[in-house]
Design a protein around this motif. Structure first.
Motif, PDB file in Angstrom:
ATOM      1  N   TRP A  63      45.171  33.656  29.669  1.00  9.81           N
ATOM      2  CA  TRP A  63      43.949  33.183  30.317  1.00  9.81           C
ATOM      3  C   TRP A  63      43.859  31.662  30.274  1.00  9.81           C
ATOM      4  CZ3 TRP A  63      39.715  30.524  28.198  1.00  9.81           C
ATOM      5  CH2 TRP A  63      38.606  30.390  29.049  1.00  9.81           C
ATOM      6  N   MET A 115      40.751  32.975  37.972  1.00 15.65           N
ATOM      7  CA  MET A 115      40.988  34.297  37.403  1.00 15.65           C
ATOM      8  C   MET A 115      41.214  35.328  38.507  1.00 15.65           C
ATOM      9  SD  MET A 115      38.168  34.314  34.294  1.00 15.65           S
ATOM     10  CE  MET A 115      38.660  35.949  33.703  1.00 15.65           C
ATOM     11  N   LEU A 117      43.180  40.073  34.114  1.00 18.65           N
ATOM     12  CA  LEU A 117      42.140  39.420  33.320  1.00 18.65           C
ATOM     13  C   LEU A 117      40.772  39.813  33.872  1.00 18.65           C
ATOM     14  CD1 LEU A 117      43.716  35.850  33.137  1.00 18.65           C
ATOM     15  CD2 LEU A 117      43.788  37.624  31.366  1.00 18.65           C
ATOM     16  N   PHE A 150      36.125  35.185  26.827  1.00 21.57           N
ATOM     17  CA  PHE A 150      37.278  34.283  26.854  1.00 21.57           C
ATOM     18  C   PHE A 150      36.865  32.868  26.460  1.00 21.57           C
ATOM     19  CE2 PHE A 150      39.366  37.350  29.890  1.00 21.57           C
ATOM     20  CZ  PHE A 150      40.516  37.550  29.148  1.00 21.57           C
TER      21      PHE A 150
END
Length: 216
Positions: free
Chosen positions: A86, A131, A144, A152
């Motif tokens: 991420w 993302m 994700l 996150f």
């Protein structure tokens, strides 16, 4: 949801109809837990909906037959790897506001801040777009969840702890006396409060207490 089953309810009766009848829960059994490998063959019949393989996945069973510590550890390790990915995906983007921030404003001002504006503002953020673009070309474990944006952004260690606790506590818990524990809202702070309560409860249950995972 994790359900703590009463002693008198046989595992064979855990159909969708019985779940609704006994607990007011409409859902299906979900293989979520790992069974301990060091068990006698006859103990396998006490597992709920076991699946073949190593580790053996099941929808539940007595706590003494569930590898809860191992499940937490594996979830935390996987979360650490996922957070590294991420960080690479969102590198260079500014922090983003989670969905619930926009949603709360919409609920407070539905006339002046309609849902279409909520969606445009949330999904227009560079970090959210980064993302989503990653997810558009990635599958499986590399995916994700945009829903975990706030988790996150809390940092790698916090995300590992969150994932480890959620692996065992899920999104809600029904105690043996029928009390329901669940987050008060979608904000991370609400989820942390729930995970604290659920983890403390599960740490105190007897080894013979049966747990059941139900998906909605």
């Amino acid at each position: 949801m994790i359900v703590c089953l009463p002693d008198g309810l046989p595992s064979q009766a855990l159909t969708a109809h019985q779940l609704d009848r006994h607990f007011g829960v409409s859902g299906n059994l979900q293989p979520r837990f790992w069974a301990v490998e060091a068990r006698w063959l006859w103990q396998t019949r006490h597992l709920i909906a076991p699946r073949k393989g190593k580790p053996t996945y099941c929808a539940g069973g007595p706590v003494k037959l569930l590898e809860l510590a191992g499940l937490r550890h594996a979830a935390g390790m996987g979360a650490g790897i996922r957070h590294q990915l991420w960080q690479h995906v969102v590198h260079g983007t500014p922090p983003a506001r989670p969905w619930h921030v926009y949603q709360a404003r919409h609920l407070a001002e539905p006339a002046t801040y309609p849902l279409q504006r909520v969606e445009a503002d949330f999904f227009g953020q560079p970090r959210v777009n980064a993302m989503r673009l990653h997810n558009a070309v990635s599958y499986g474990a590399a995916h994700l969840l945009v829903e975990e944006l706030e988790m996150f952004q809390a940092g790698p260690l916090a995300y590992q702890h969150y994932s480890a606790a959620t692996a065992v506590c899920a999104d809600a818990l029904l105690t043996a006396d029928g009390h329901k524990l669940a987050p008060a809202g979608d904000a991370l702070a609400h989820r942390v409060t729930y995970l604290e309560q659920a983890s403390r409860y599960l740490d105190t249950v007897e080894a013979g207490q049966r747990l059941l995972a139900v998906a909605f």
